[in-house]
Design an enzyme around this catalytic site. Structure first.
Site, mmCIF file in Angstrom:
data_model
loop_
_atom_site.group_PDB
_atom_site.id
_atom_site.type_symbol
_atom_site.label_atom_id
_atom_site.label_comp_id
_atom_site.label_asym_id
_atom_site.label_seq_id
_atom_site.Cartn_x
_atom_site.Cartn_y
_atom_site.Cartn_z
ATOM 1 C CB CYS A 105 -0.988 0.028 1.154
ATOM 2 S SG CYS A 105 -1.133 -1.470 2.098
ATOM 3 N NE ARG B 138 2.624 -8.549 5.916
ATOM 4 C CZ ARG B 138 1.343 -8.580 5.643
ATOM 5 N NH1 ARG B 138 0.539 -9.305 6.381
ATOM 6 N NH2 ARG B 138 0.861 -7.887 4.626
ATOM 7 C CD GLN C 113 -0.345 -8.559 0.570
ATOM 8 O OE1 GLN C 113 0.119 -7.490 0.192
ATOM 9 N NE2 GLN C 113 -0.984 -8.690 1.712
ATOM 10 C CG ASP D 111 -2.102 -5.496 -2.307
ATOM 11 O OD1 ASP D 111 -3.298 -5.336 -2.022
ATOM 12 O OD2 ASP D 111 -1.160 -5.094 -1.606
ATOM 13 C CG HIS E 94 -3.729 -0.427 -2.567
ATOM 14 N ND1 HIS E 94 -2.569 -1.073 -2.878
ATOM 15 C CD2 HIS E 94 -4.044 -0.792 -1.290
ATOM 16 C CE1 HIS E 94 -2.181 -1.789 -1.834
ATOM 17 N NE2 HIS E 94 -3.057 -1.645 -0.865
ATOM 18 C CE LYS F 254 -10.045 -7.825 9.295
ATOM 19 N NZ LYS F 254 -8.852 -8.641 9.349
ATOM 20 C CG HIS G 244 -5.929 -1.664 1.758
ATOM 21 N ND1 HIS G 244 -4.597 -1.398 1.773
ATOM 22 C CD2 HIS G 244 -6.520 -0.728 2.525
ATOM 23 C CE1 HIS G 244 -4.380 -0.341 2.537
ATOM 24 N NE2 HIS G 244 -5.527 0.092 3.004
HETATM 25 ZN ZN LIG Z 1 -3.044 -2.402 0.990
#
Ligand SMILES: [Zn+2]
Ligand SMILES: [Zn+2]
Length: 627
Positions: free
Chosen positions: A317, A346, A364, A366, A368, A452, A498
């Site tokens: 992000c 992580r 991910q 991912d 945005h 979320k 997200h």
């Molecule tokens: Zn994000």
């Protein structure tokens, strides 16, 4: 229990636990005020929890009787069963001892002993366990307030316990100890090592039998085992724990998943971006991720330059925020939807690592979305459509959703204004309702930066897995000072969403493996069919068939080994190949193939075109274009 009896005898027979005004109570607890009472049976999670917690007391009693001098520590119920952490002192224990312990437990259970709670003073509680030389329970009690301490008695056994029991031990009809492992006192490796015994129990023998069968099936479907057999991924101690290496077949599988999602995302108006694997520490200080992941995660990377610090990217992000910040935007240009298969890192403790589901580096799917507050509702609904499309195309039918809201009692835990939180929470609930999702609302489960919506799928064995997530974020746009020019010519804050339908490629492939047992939907299979030649004489024809199938964009391979047909079929079965095409004299002469499905069904002889059509029809029945 009296309330249950007043409703019906049948209910009273089945009630094993209860909650009164939100607090777990015993079925024997006297109710002295009015309030809301919920009665639980074995069919409720709360009922099972009480059942398993109560069984852990029975196991503890059995252990004390069989191994005098053992020191009990804690023994909670877990998702499937219970465990107890025990200091066995001079005794040692292995799986060989399980039947003896199980028999002792059943013997105690048959005594139909009532579970009885009683309050004790701190002084009495400490004296009781000091007398037993049990420093663990003494430590637990020292951390409790006087006046809140309770013991639970059944038969000759007493345990420090907060409560939540079934009426008596007689309801426990079947027990099975599952595993023995080491565990540190309070999870701290500097503290004494204890022995943890895992077990499960049931009110009927038949239910235990079914559970054990399920467990056997789950072992066969373990993604770590299948990943090896299907040559999808591996781990190397040299490369490092928790860092998966994707083998060619696994990489091709990932690539297909990525292409599938990219195609749908393109239609949905997403644009692909690319960002690096590291970023300046300042970037994550700005985003707030450093505060969250910094101390307990990978430490900063220092360069030869003075004071320069980078972090492995824990989230995509912040990078995408800076991509948004690369130019000014007008409201007319929003929403912007930036997508990236972004790899993040992580730190996870080595004991927490598990196959592809808990790793230290993962990718991910991912994206945005930056939109105006007015666009939030619609964008949220669009994302749900995309997620539902993804699940449908992969054969996940049994999914549920969880809406996670903030805990109104703890507003300090969250970043952002009350007003913004309320707007975002309303947008999520409205979208979930409108899309007809089967969802539950969990208060207090939201991330620190926004509410979320998470999707959970039940796999073929009924186990729940968390998959994709959609999160509203009013916070990062503030932190990164993101703006757009509104119709009023003034600067405004965009809202950020997200979202990751798969969650991560690693986790998703693991779940897909365990869900399907390796029998993926055919559009995803590394190879869709294998051509098995009956002997050397038909090798050439087999190669012809392969070329023809390639023209139809069907992924095929030839098994020309000089093995018996039986062996070739067995190997193809292990590799989960959906179709086997057997070619011999007749097939070569007639320009056909004999088709055998994975699992053994014989589909007879057909032309190559007919077979190609059959595969295409199968693909089209599940993989429809995204609208
Ligand atoms: Zn994000
Ligand atoms: Zn208890």
């Amino acid at each position: 229990m009296d309330v249950a009896k007043s409703i019906s005898e049948g209910l009273a027979r089945n009630v094993i636990s209860a909650k009164f005004n939100g607090t777990t109570v015993e079925t024997t607890t006297p109710l002295t005020t009015d309030g809301s009472l919920i009665l639980y049976t074995w069919n409720n999670d709360e009922g099972k929890k009480a059942f398993w917690h109560s069984t852990s007391h029975v196991m503890a009693q059995a252990l004390e009787e069989l191994y005098p001098g053992v020191k009990l520590t804690i023994g909670p119920a877990i998702n499937n069963g219970f465990y107890y952490d025990v200091d066995f002192g001079e005794h040692s224990i292995s799986e060989k001892d399980f039947p003896t312990i199980e028999n002792k437990m059943l013997e105690i259970a048959r005594g139909k002993h009532d579970y009885k709670m009683r309050a004790v003073t701190k002084a009495d509680a400490l004296a009781y366990y000091k007398n037993q030389n049990n420093e663990f329970k003494v430590e637990l009690i020292e951390n409790l307030e006087d006046g809140t301490i309770t013991f639970c008695d059944h038969d000759t056994f007493t345990d420090l316990c907060r409560g939540g029991h079934i009426p008596n031990t007689g309801i426990i009809k079947a027990v099975k100890l599952l595993n023995v492992a080491g565990a540190y006192w309070r999870g701290d490796e500097n503290k004494p090592q204890l022995t943890r015994i895992y077990g499960i129990s049931f009110p009927k023998q038949k239910e235990l039998k079914e559970y054990l069968e399920l467990l056997e099936e789950a072992k066969k479907r373990d993604h770590r085992k299948l990943g090896k057999e299907l040559e999808l991924f591996t781990f190397s101690q040299k490369v490092g724990q928790g860092l998966p290496l994707w083998l060619p077949k696994g990489a091709a599988l990932r690539e297909r998943l990525e292409q599938f999602l990219k195609k749908a995302q393109q239609k949905a108006g997403y644009e692909q971006v690319v960002s690096p694997h590291i970023g300046q520490k300042e970037l994550y200080v700005t985003s707030g991720h450093y505060a969250k992941y910094g101390a307990d995660s990978f430490q900063p990377i220092h360069t030869p330059a003075e004071g320069e610090e980078f972090l492995l990217k824990p989230m995509n992000c912040p990078h995408h925020c800076e991509i948004y910040n690369s130019k000014p935007w007008s409201y007319k240009e929003l929403p912007k939807r930036f997508a990236e298969f972004g790899t993040v890192y992580r730190y996870e403790q080595s004991g927490e690592l598990h196959g592809l589901t808990r790793v230290r580096g993962f990718t991910q799917d991912d994206a945005h979305i930056f939109c105006t507050p007015e666009q939030l509702d619609e964008e949220f609904r669009n994302v749900i459509d995309l997620v539902l499309y993804v699940f449908g195309s992969l054969g996940f039918e049994n999914f549920t959703a969880q809406v996670s809201l903030r805990d109104p009692e703890n507003p300090d835990k969250y970043i952002g204004s009350d007003e913004n939180w309320e707007k975002a929470e309303t947008a999520i609930i409205n979208a979930a309702k409108e899309k007809g999702l089967n969802y539950v609302v969990e208060t207090g489960e939201a991330a620190f930066y926004g509410p979320k919506l998470d999707f959970m799928v039940k796999d073929a064995l009924g186990r729940s897995w968390q998959l994709g997530t959609i999160q509203v974020d009013y916070n990062l746009p503030e932190r990164f000072d993101l703006t757009y020019k509104g119709s009023d010519d003034k600067l405004h804050r965009p809202v950020m969403i997200h979202r990751a339908p798969f969650g991560s490629m690693e986790r998703f492939v693991a779940i897909l493996l365990e869900h399907t047992g390796g029998n993926f939907p055919i559009w995803l299979m590394p190879e869709q069919c294998i051509i098995l030649s009956l002997s050397e004489k038909y090798e050439k024809y087999a190669e012809n068939v392969l070329n023809l199938l390639e023209n139809h964009e069907i992924r095929a391979l030839v098994d020309n080994r000089s093995e018996t047909m039986g062996k070739k079929i067995r190997d193809a079965e292990t590799q989960k190949l959906p179709y086997m095409l057997i070619v011999g004299e007749n097939e070569a002469k007639e320009q056909t193939v004999s088709v055998r499905k994975h699992g053994g069904e014989d589909l007879g002889t057909m032309t190559i075109e007919a077979f190609a059509d059959l595969i295409k029809t199968e693909i089209n029945s599940i993989l429809k274009p995204f609208k």
